[in-house]
Motif scaffolding. Structure first.
Motif, PDB file in Angstrom:
ATOM      1  N   LEU A   8      35.011  61.507  -9.725  1.00  0.00           N
ATOM      2  CA  LEU A   8      34.356  62.416  -9.210  1.00  0.00           C
ATOM      3  C   LEU A   8      34.958  63.627  -8.778  1.00  0.00           C
ATOM      4  O   LEU A   8      36.372  63.278  -8.553  1.00  0.00           O
ATOM      5  N   SER A   9      34.578  64.789  -8.526  1.00  0.00           N
ATOM      6  CA  SER A   9      35.192  65.541  -7.913  1.00  0.00           C
ATOM      7  C   SER A   9      34.588  66.477  -6.772  1.00  0.00           C
ATOM      8  O   SER A   9      33.100  66.728  -6.815  1.00  0.00           O
ATOM      9  N   GLY A  10      35.301  66.725  -6.117  1.00  0.00           N
ATOM     10  CA  GLY A  10      34.848  67.300  -4.520  1.00  0.00           C
ATOM     11  C   GLY A  10      35.071  66.322  -3.355  1.00  0.00           C
ATOM     12  O   GLY A  10      34.793  65.156  -3.645  1.00  0.00           O
ATOM     13  N   SER A  11      35.438  66.704  -2.572  1.00  0.00           N
ATOM     14  CA  SER A  11      36.192  66.235  -1.465  1.00  0.00           C
ATOM     15  C   SER A  11      34.700  65.929  -0.436  1.00  0.00           C
ATOM     16  O   SER A  11      34.553  64.142  -0.166  1.00  0.00           O
ATOM     17  N   GLY A  12      33.805  66.163  -0.385  1.00  0.00           N
ATOM     18  CA  GLY A  12      32.470  65.656   0.154  1.00  0.00           C
ATOM     19  C   GLY A  12      31.829  64.521  -1.091  1.00  0.00           C
ATOM     20  O   GLY A  12      31.609  63.603  -0.139  1.00  0.00           O
ATOM     21  N   VAL A  32      28.072  43.594  -3.554  1.00  0.00           N
ATOM     22  CA  VAL A  32      29.184  43.368  -4.191  1.00  0.00           C
ATOM     23  C   VAL A  32      29.618  44.379  -5.668  1.00  0.00           C
ATOM     24  O   VAL A  32      30.256  45.443  -6.034  1.00  0.00           O
ATOM     25  N   THR A  33      27.951  44.318  -6.596  1.00  0.00           N
ATOM     26  CA  THR A  33      28.275  45.668  -7.754  1.00  0.00           C
ATOM     27  C   THR A  33      28.016  47.115  -6.884  1.00  0.00           C
ATOM     28  O   THR A  33      29.073  47.204  -7.395  1.00  0.00           O
ATOM     29  N   ILE A  34      27.707  47.332  -6.132  1.00  0.00           N
ATOM     30  CA  ILE A  34      27.885  49.096  -5.714  1.00  0.00           C
ATOM     31  C   ILE A  34      29.330  49.112  -5.220  1.00  0.00           C
ATOM     32  O   ILE A  34      29.492  50.544  -5.366  1.00  0.00           O
ATOM     33  N   SER A  35      30.042  48.238  -4.473  1.00  0.00           N
ATOM     34  CA  SER A  35      31.045  48.029  -4.098  1.00  0.00           C
ATOM     35  C   SER A  35      32.121  48.767  -5.202  1.00  0.00           C
ATOM     36  O   SER A  35      33.320  49.806  -5.735  1.00  0.00           O
ATOM     37  N   ALA A  36      31.898  47.937  -6.616  1.00  0.00           N
ATOM     38  CA  ALA A  36      32.804  48.197  -7.272  1.00  0.00           C
ATOM     39  C   ALA A  36      32.328  49.427  -8.113  1.00  0.00           C
ATOM     40  O   ALA A  36      32.619  49.626  -8.852  1.00  0.00           O
ATOM     41  N   LEU A  37      31.017  48.900  -8.381  1.00  0.00           N
ATOM     42  CA  LEU A  37      31.121  50.963  -8.966  1.00  0.00           C
ATOM     43  C   LEU A  37      30.976  52.130  -8.611  1.00  0.00           C
ATOM     44  O   LEU A  37      31.763  53.206  -8.533  1.00  0.00           O
ATOM     45  N   ALA A  38      30.831  51.890  -6.672  1.00  0.00           N
ATOM     46  CA  ALA A  38      31.959  52.832  -6.503  1.00  0.00           C
ATOM     47  C   ALA A  38      33.301  53.329  -6.260  1.00  0.00           C
ATOM     48  O   ALA A  38      34.391  54.306  -6.287  1.00  0.00           O
ATOM     49  N   MET A  39      33.939  51.779  -6.612  1.00  0.00           N
ATOM     50  CA  MET A  39      35.817  52.287  -6.640  1.00  0.00           C
ATOM     51  C   MET A  39      35.633  52.415  -8.248  1.00  0.00           C
ATOM     52  O   MET A  39      36.364  53.198  -8.242  1.00  0.00           O
ATOM     53  N   PHE A  40      34.685  52.452  -9.337  1.00  0.00           N
ATOM     54  CA  PHE A  40      35.004  52.897 -10.260  1.00  0.00           C
ATOM     55  C   PHE A  40      34.803  54.577 -10.660  1.00  0.00           C
ATOM     56  O   PHE A  40      35.536  55.267 -11.523  1.00  0.00           O
ATOM     57  N   SER A  83      41.392  57.807   4.126  1.00  0.00           N
ATOM     58  CA  SER A  83      40.567  56.814   4.921  1.00  0.00           C
ATOM     59  C   SER A  83      39.445  56.740   5.105  1.00  0.00           C
ATOM     60  O   SER A  83      38.866  55.820   5.987  1.00  0.00           O
ATOM     61  N   ALA A  84      38.429  57.302   4.850  1.00  0.00           N
ATOM     62  CA  ALA A  84      36.726  57.277   4.740  1.00  0.00           C
ATOM     63  C   ALA A  84      36.877  55.719   4.049  1.00  0.00           C
ATOM     64  O   ALA A  84      35.697  55.043   4.677  1.00  0.00           O
ATOM     65  N   ALA A  85      37.637  55.122   3.349  1.00  0.00           N
ATOM     66  CA  ALA A  85      37.400  53.538   2.569  1.00  0.00           C
ATOM     67  C   ALA A  85      37.498  52.602   3.543  1.00  0.00           C
ATOM     68  O   ALA A  85      36.793  51.503   4.012  1.00  0.00           O
ATOM     69  N   GLU A  86      38.404  52.900   4.948  1.00  0.00           N
ATOM     70  CA  GLU A  86      38.325  52.041   5.914  1.00  0.00           C
ATOM     71  C   GLU A  86      37.696  51.989   6.414  1.00  0.00           C
ATOM     72  O   GLU A  86      37.461  51.097   7.591  1.00  0.00           O
ATOM     73  N   ILE A  87      37.312  53.331   7.059  1.00  0.00           N
ATOM     74  CA  ILE A  87      36.209  53.624   7.925  1.00  0.00           C
ATOM     75  C   ILE A  87      34.729  52.795   7.577  1.00  0.00           C
ATOM     76  O   ILE A  87      34.276  52.105   8.052  1.00  0.00           O
ATOM     77  N   GLY A  88      34.885  52.940   6.454  1.00  0.00           N
ATOM     78  CA  GLY A  88      33.568  52.096   5.218  1.00  0.00           C
ATOM     79  C   GLY A  88      33.637  50.717   5.540  1.00  0.00           C
ATOM     80  O   GLY A  88      32.534  49.624   6.313  1.00  0.00           O
ATOM     81  N   SER A  89      34.413  50.073   6.052  1.00  0.00           N
ATOM     82  CA  SER A  89      35.218  48.612   5.697  1.00  0.00           C
ATOM     83  C   SER A  89      34.655  48.341   7.008  1.00  0.00           C
ATOM     84  O   SER A  89      34.506  47.319   7.365  1.00  0.00           O
ATOM     85  N   LEU A  90      35.538  49.057   7.999  1.00  0.00           N
ATOM     86  CA  LEU A  90      35.132  48.522  10.089  1.00  0.00           C
ATOM     87  C   LEU A  90      33.510  48.437   9.411  1.00  0.00           C
ATOM     88  O   LEU A  90      33.056  46.970  10.603  1.00  0.00           O
ATOM     89  N   ASP A 109      31.252  58.741  -1.725  1.00  0.00           N
ATOM     90  CA  ASP A 109      31.466  57.346  -2.200  1.00  0.00           C
ATOM     91  C   ASP A 109      32.202  56.279  -1.968  1.00  0.00           C
ATOM     92  O   ASP A 109      32.697  55.851  -1.978  1.00  0.00           O
ATOM     93  N   LEU A 110      33.597  56.278  -1.090  1.00  0.00           N
ATOM     94  CA  LEU A 110      34.437  55.618  -0.563  1.00  0.00           C
ATOM     95  C   LEU A 110      34.157  55.294   0.742  1.00  0.00           C
ATOM     96  O   LEU A 110      34.118  53.902   1.203  1.00  0.00           O
ATOM     97  N   VAL A 111      33.125  55.710   1.417  1.00  0.00           N
ATOM     98  CA  VAL A 111      32.481  54.598   2.165  1.00  0.00           C
ATOM     99  C   VAL A 111      31.906  53.932   2.175  1.00  0.00           C
ATOM    100  O   VAL A 111      31.284  52.902   2.532  1.00  0.00           O
ATOM    101  N   LEU A 112      30.275  54.324   1.377  1.00  0.00           N
ATOM    102  CA  LEU A 112      29.724  53.406   1.113  1.00  0.00           C
ATOM    103  C   LEU A 112      30.417  52.087   0.218  1.00  0.00           C
ATOM    104  O   LEU A 112      29.926  51.302  -0.106  1.00  0.00           O
ATOM    105  N   GLY A 113      31.429  52.525  -0.618  1.00  0.00           N
ATOM    106  CA  GLY A 113      32.248  51.369  -1.096  1.00  0.00           C
ATOM    107  C   GLY A 113      33.160  50.355  -0.390  1.00  0.00           C
ATOM    108  O   GLY A 113      33.155  49.474  -0.745  1.00  0.00           O
ATOM    109  N   GLY A 114      33.373  51.562   0.627  1.00  0.00           N
ATOM    110  CA  GLY A 114      34.382  50.068   1.334  1.00  0.00           C
ATOM    111  C   GLY A 114      33.102  49.359   2.515  1.00  0.00           C
ATOM    112  O   GLY A 114      33.063  48.356   3.190  1.00  0.00           O
TER     113      GLY A 114
END
Length: 221
Positions: free
Chosen positions: A122-126, A109-117, A78-85, A131-136
Motif C-alpha cells: 500500500l502507498s499513501g498514508s491514508g 483472523v483472516t482479515i487481520s492477516a490480510l491487513a498485515m500482508f 500507532s494506528a495499529a495500536e488504536i485499532g487493537s485497543l 489498513d493498520l486500524v482494521l488489522g489491529g
C-alpha cells in the motif's frame, strides 16, 4: 500491591467453604495432559509472536521501505495500536453475541492477516492508516476469546484453569521470543517477505480455532 492483596483479598466469598488443598503437581499434570489447552497455548503464542514482530519492525519498515520520516512512521504505526485497543474492547462482546464463535473468529483472523500482508504493497498514508486500524481491530478481537476458552474445557474447568492459564502464558512468552528471531533470520531486511511470514503465522491461528470446541456453544451448555 502485594500488601493490598494480603490485606483485602479473601480465599473465598463469605459463607463459602474453602475446598481442600491438593498437590500442585496434580493441577499441573491435569493441565499438561489437556490437548486443547496446548492448542490454545500454541495458537496464542503464534498470534502474539506475529503481532509483536509486526509492530516492532513496522516503523523501521515505513522509514526504510516507504521513505517516511521517523515522526510520520511512528504516527502511522500507532494506528495499529488504536485499532487493537478498540478491538480488544468491542470484539469479544460482538463475538459473544453470535450463535457460533468459530466462524466469526476465523473471519477476524483472516482479515487481520490480510491487513498485515498488505502493508508492504500500500502507498499513501491514508490507506496505510485504514489498513493498520482494521488489522489491529480484527486481530485483537479474537485473541481474548481464544485465551478464555480453557475454562470451558471439561477436563480443566474453574478448578484447573489457573494451571492451564500458566501453560498458555509460558508457551506464549516462549514463542513470542523465538518466532520473531526466526522471522528476522529468514527475511532479514526484506520487509515484504517479513510481512508475508508474519501474516502467514497470524493466519495459522485460524486452523487452531477450527480444531477447538466452539466457545459460544460451550458457554451455553
Amino acid at each position: 500491591m502485594s500488601i493490598c492483596w494480603v490485606l483485602f483479598i479473601k480465599d473465598a466469598p463469605k459463607g463459602e467453604k474453602v475446598p481442600p488443598s491438593e498437590p500442585v503437581t496434580k493441577y499441573i499434570n491435569i493441565a499438561v495432559k489437556s490437548k486443547k489447552t496446548w492448542l490454545v497455548a500454541i495458537a496464542g503464542g503464534i498470534g502474539q509472536a506475529a503481532s509483536m514482530s509486526f509492530t516492532g519492525i513496522l516503523p523501521q519498515a515505513l522509514i526504510n521501505g516507504k521513505a517516511m520520516t521517523p515522526a510520520g512512521a511512528n504516527a502511522i504505526a500507532s494506528a495499529a495500536e488504536i485499532g487493537s485497543l478498540i478491538g480488544a474492547m468491542l470484539g469479544p462482546a460482538i463475538i459473544g453475541k453470535m450463535k457460533k464463535a468459530k466462524p466469526i473468529m476465523v473471519v477476524f483472523v483472516t482479515i487481520s492477516a490480510l491487513a498485515m500482508f498488505m502493508v508492504a504493497y500500500l502507498s499513501g498514508s491514508g490507506l496505510l492508516v485504514i489498513d493498520l486500524v482494521l488489522g489491529g481491530l480484527f486481530g485483537a478481537s479474537a485473541g481474548p476469546i481464544l485465551q478464555s476458552m480453557i475454562i470451558s474445557f471439561p477436563e480443566i474447568g474453574p478448578k484447573y484453569a489457573g494451571s492451564a492459564g500458566g501453560i498458555v502464558g509460558m508457551t506464549s512468552t516462549l514463542l513470542s521470543y523465538i518466532l520473531p528471531v526466526v522471522i528476522s533470520s529468514i527475511a532479514g531486511q526484506n520487509y515484504a517477505l517479513t510481512f508475508m511470514i508474519q501474516a502467514a503465522l497470524s493466519f495459522t491461528t485460524a486452523f487452531f480455532v477450527l480444531a477447538l470446541p466452539d466457545a459460544n456453544r460451550a458457554k451455553r451448555k
